[in-house]
Design a protein around this motif. Structure first.
Motif, mmCIF file in Angstrom:
data_model
loop_
_atom_site.group_PDB
_atom_site.id
_atom_site.type_symbol
_atom_site.label_atom_id
_atom_site.label_comp_id
_atom_site.label_asym_id
_atom_site.label_seq_id
_atom_site.Cartn_x
_atom_site.Cartn_y
_atom_site.Cartn_z
ATOM 1 N N ILE B 334 -6.104 -34.370 53.346
ATOM 2 C CA ILE B 334 -5.010 -34.079 52.022
ATOM 3 C C ILE B 334 -4.442 -35.564 51.970
ATOM 4 O O ILE B 334 -4.404 -35.712 50.555
ATOM 5 C CB ILE B 334 -2.809 -33.439 53.006
ATOM 6 N N THR B 335 -4.590 -35.936 53.273
ATOM 7 C CA THR B 335 -5.233 -37.372 52.397
ATOM 8 C C THR B 335 -6.275 -38.048 51.010
ATOM 9 O O THR B 335 -5.970 -38.961 50.491
ATOM 10 C CB THR B 335 -5.421 -38.372 53.579
ATOM 11 N N GLY B 340 -7.483 -39.549 45.721
ATOM 12 C CA GLY B 340 -8.508 -39.285 44.713
ATOM 13 C C GLY B 340 -9.488 -39.576 45.216
ATOM 14 O O GLY B 340 -10.887 -40.081 44.217
ATOM 15 N N ARG B 341 -10.353 -39.318 45.915
ATOM 16 C CA ARG B 341 -11.445 -39.337 46.662
ATOM 17 C C ARG B 341 -11.986 -38.105 47.405
ATOM 18 O O ARG B 341 -11.195 -37.633 48.154
ATOM 19 C CB ARG B 341 -11.502 -40.629 48.142
ATOM 20 N N LEU B 342 -12.882 -38.102 48.238
ATOM 21 C CA LEU B 342 -13.262 -36.587 48.293
ATOM 22 C C LEU B 342 -13.605 -37.448 50.046
ATOM 23 O O LEU B 342 -13.101 -38.138 50.532
ATOM 24 C CB LEU B 342 -15.095 -36.102 48.881
ATOM 25 N N PRO B 343 -13.090 -35.901 50.900
ATOM 26 C CA PRO B 343 -12.407 -36.464 52.159
ATOM 27 C C PRO B 343 -13.451 -36.725 52.929
ATOM 28 O O PRO B 343 -15.428 -36.351 52.591
ATOM 29 C CB PRO B 343 -11.963 -35.365 52.700
#
Lengths: 382, 382, 382, 382
Positions: B334-335, B340-343
């Motif tokens: 979620i963060t 706007g980045r990949l986890p």
């Protein structure tokens, strides 16, 4: 009815620390505490940065923390002390003097004298004092204690307890390993090495489960790793108050043992065996009958065990849950004190400053015995 | 740097519920979520009372919760759905439509059709959807998966998986037992009894660890307890995509089994065995060598295992920690989406709505196979 | 080539005896001995009747047996002495004097003095003398010994050994129980109770596996059962020749322990753990690596283990096979002596009269230590 | 009173064989048999040499053995057939025709038709016929059988049985390995590979313990090793006479499994679990109570278990003792027949030719089921 959360401050446990994070998870698990403030490191800047990491009020040292928090309406009500051993006494004394409840890591202090002062201060303050001999929070440890207390084993004859690790099999302290470094430094950890770090857990567990006190010890302590300044292996014989005999092995150089805390208790009518690495089971061997494997969460356990259980049988609870149990019990004790009532008796069995003092006397007696060439040495009575 | 906590609402899990409390402890353990609101029961008054118990914003139903929370600046960002199975679809669809992330208990839905709708809705919404096949959160399960993926076992040949319980050995549903009652009611639990409740866990675990898909099943399902409306025992043969063969046993009438989820995987070069009741160990048997007991927290494990670990080796983590891992991974997902980045890829292996759909197709195929007299039945491909 | 069977006589082991039957099964298993004669009981009539039961030549006493058998062309070549301890010395001395090989049950004798005489006699006679410390016949015990000898554990630091039983938890000797009665009678069993019966096994096993000698002991011995004339619990600290430290626990009042002989050995580089009740496994824990479960019969074991194995891995061998190994090794030693060659070195590790003497000195030192109030006491060197 | 030893001949089991040596140790252990003659190999010279090794009367083939021994006053009374499977039928028929008792290795024969002939011949001959499904000789297997028979588990619902090995994980038969070569040759081992070699053991054990017959099987059989001519993995669903359901797994390509024969039986009131690799324990899980570990040799076991026990609790018995039990029981049956009385009922539970026929029908039904695409297939009733 909403359970009010107790406001908690922490001393120690900042960046790079180990046990502080454990205390925070334990405090959080049952939602009875809210961490509000911290003096999380001995270095003021690291202390402030660490507090910012956690989003709590930061202080450069415990004195500032206590001074300010006790003035705030929403200030901390309790303080968790999670520093290396030599840093327990000062914040504990200050916190008690300021009327704060204390949750303190073990061993209680650097010396018997320090421990005696803390015991006296806790008694004067009339505050809750919980020492995190965390293994006493495991449900099946409480089950074992209840079974012995109920006489299910008959009079206890023999107690075999051990806590073996392997992480100090090499001279890890020379590598800059943070945990290793202070734990083998007598100035920070006290004179017991394996005795203080793991031996006191074993000692407390044996007394907690059996309800007996160790009256005398006879010890052989040794450092196997060349140049190590504290013991890394301790072999003890025990004599308990009721005439029971025991053995205690504390070791940090036994390859293959991670946190192998094991207790076996034998009475006239049966035995019990418990192992920390598989804490959800307790083996009960009534004399002349087939051994039984009692499981956490199953039916027919003592209320003391059920009290310390969160989830059903077959779904293992572990170390954090056991640790959290001491926090949950502390919350009940603090809440009850605030409400002017006695706590739930099932919550009132947590280790105390007195237990911490017993632990210090245990170390002192063991060291004295060993230095005298392994002679029976009485623990100073409490 | 402070980790911002994600604001969480809960649907279901009020007074008298079981799994809701587990979700709350799991969400709390790693401090990545803050529970802010709930529609905690189907009865509006009980829903409001339950929220008051927890000191969170209460709503009489999930519609009200979603409508209001999505309007608040400090409203919930994610919703945990912990209701009985027949109440998963409606709040999941509503939450996704409102742009909320979803953490949903398993099995995903009552029917394959419902599950397909949820999968489509999740895809449209572009939100995080985590299905709590919680056993995939155990570190040693992740280690097993990583070992298979790395080819350490060679091509997989045989998969033996089972999940046995005993709590439905008698007709517990007639006693008013809340958990039993809805779980054996096809209208609330779906057409699978043991298949849905524990069989889907076994199915998911087998696929999660091996990285293989079950292609066909052949099933014999049975209700041993007279008058029971769903299966309480299921025996399945499995055929996997790569030609591997397997067996799956789901049972709720096997005395002595509490939550005996066990997986064994055999490849050309070695085997693995894992048991949920002792989750910190994984036995690895390379062909022709002595078996090895890998321990959580020890050195030389795959990063996937270390990622899911909180405390050192020898101090057991359990069910709640495994469950919490899915929450921790969900928080990272979620963060990352917010940023706007990949986890972190290690956080991206959590079960999804697609896995939930696979589970529903697994149940449907098993029931179809059994009804046809135990014939090989293909799972509808995803 | 036919293996010639060695003609064996037996002293003790008649009707109602326990260990005699074990010796006979052990002697028979590998078909290297033929039982031809016996003086099977102290009562002449029972001795003759017992021999008739077995279809062998009977004698009223061991003197008659030795006198006659040594005159026969087909007379016994070896004698197995399986009487209570106080009846070991006389037949052993007579048999050696007559040039017979001796296989003798443990402990060797009633006193250190008796044991010294037997050692001297065995040396003079130049005959094979095997003392049945039978646990040294288990394949995985031999594997452990070979691993230590090969340096796989590094220098040994800590040795934890124990032998716990529960059959004397009550005053069984008052019930007329034949085994109990003589074993707690100092006149027949010697001054050690649990020390002699099980403690000597533990002592021998520790020395056998480590290749180290116990140099000093410190003991606390106790009788928990009121009125018992010998110890039923013994707690010992050990100091080994190379500076290793150890603990030894011998107990016959620990409910739930049948024949719980367990050995753990820790060196600088690894550990080993073995348990008599599951003798086909040996756990090896190299420092910093995953623990391994070595299995009897599997590949890559030391020749010393393979030598002591009859059947493939996974098919358990037990107590009788371990016992039989000493007989098989004795047969090889006797055969080699007859052929004027050295025995296979793998057969030459059986316990000897010297080991029996060490055992007696161990008991004597433990009793002396305890009587002096638990002081370090040197074992008389051999 | 002297027990007369029964004169035994052996067919097969010469130099290089495996199971013949096991039979000889088993026959010898309890001293109820005397091996007097043998046709120990298919090659006449090797047969004669092998007999010379053992010091018994040698014959070039079984025909000669039977012809001569039945003419001698001191000739063999019983014959042990320990050849590869395709060589069971001829000597068994001849021995029965000659009035000899037969002890025969399993599986009984190459085909159902052969097995039917042997059953008929055994019935005509009125001689003792024991099939060495040796696992039925373990004391705790007999205890399990007695518990089920006594209703201690209530009506049986679920049976999970498996026999997994790993020794055929690679194409061992191409290496010239003697055991592997014939066991994967349909002409010598029959059409079942893992089904015949280990599956029949699992099938027999399930029926022996539960007292139920397998009525239908549904099978998926497979050869994972390329080019192997028989199955090396078999997955079966089972339906028992009383409505119980079961699973059976037979496998020879599961790394880490040596002889992992495991049985679990669940009834309405409790469960049992037994594992061949730790045969001295039986876990009993009464519904709603703590699990119990029953130990061989301990008090309060059924007479059926005590009957099969040689040594006290805590001293493990193993594979050879279990095997020997069938020989001991056979001796009692043969002796009783000679004395014109019924054998001790506890000795009369040994597997028979009928069990062997059931095993052949089990293989045939499993193969037929698999060939038909995994359909329920009835076993031909006996």
């Amino acid at each position: 009815m909403t359970m009010r959360r107790i406001r908690l401050a922490m001393v120690g446990g900042g960046r790079g620390a180990f046990i502080g994070g454990v205390h925070r998870m334990a405090a959080r698990l049952d939602d009875r505490f809210e961490l509000v403030a911290g003096a999380l490191a001995s270095d003021p800047q690291r202390a402030m940065d660490s507090a910012a990491d956690l989003g709590i009020r930061g202080y450069p040292d415990f004195q500032a923390l206590i001074a300010t928090e006790t003035q705030r309406a929403d200030g901390a009500e309790a303080v968790a002390i999670v520093t290396p051993t030599h840093m327990h006494h000062a914040p504990a004394m200050a916190a008690l003097a300021a009327g704060l409840h204390v949750i303190c890591d073990k061993p209680l202090a650097l010396t018997v004298a320090e421990a005696e002062e803390i015991v006296a201060a806790a008694a004067r303050a009339g505050r809750v004092f919980v020492l995190t001999h965390n293994y006493s929070g495991y449900p099946m440890v409480r089950q074992a204690r209840a079974m012995v207390a109920a006489g299910e084993l008959g009079p206890i004859r023999v107690v075999q307890v051990e806590y073996a690790q392997d992480w100090l099999s090499t001279k890890l302290e020379d590598s800059g390993h943070k945990q290793a470094t202070w734990r083998v430094d007598p100035a920070r950890a006290g004179m017991g090495g394996s005795l203080g770090d793991v031996g006191t857990h074993a000692h407390h567990l044996a007394e907690y489960v059996t309800g007996l006190a160790v009256e005398q010890v006879l010890a052989e302590v040794h450092s196997f790793v060349a140049g190590r300044r504290v013991d890394d292996n301790a072999h003890l014989l025990l004599r308990f108050t009721n005439g029971a005999r025991g053995m205690l092995w504390a070791c940090q150089v036994a390859p293959g043992n991670e946190n192998a805390l094991r207790l076996r208790v034998y009475g006239e009518h049966g035995g019990l065996a418990w192992s920390q690495e598989h804490p959800n089971q307790l083996v009960h061997t009534p004399l002349g009958e087939a051994g039984r494997c009692l499981a956490r969460g199953a039916g027919a356990l003592h209320p003391a065990a059920t009290h310390a259980t969160r989830i059903p049988a077959g779904h293992p609870e572990g170390y954090l849950e056991g640790f959290a149990q001491l926090y949950r019990d502390a919350a009940e004790q603090i809440t009850a004190m605030g409400e002017g009532r006695l706590p739930d008796p099932l919550s009132a069995t947590t280790p105390t400053a007195e237990d911490g003092l017993r632990g210090m006397r245990f170390i002192a007696a063991a060291i004295a015995s060993a230095r005298a060439g392994s002679v029976w040495t009485a623990l100073q009575p409490s």
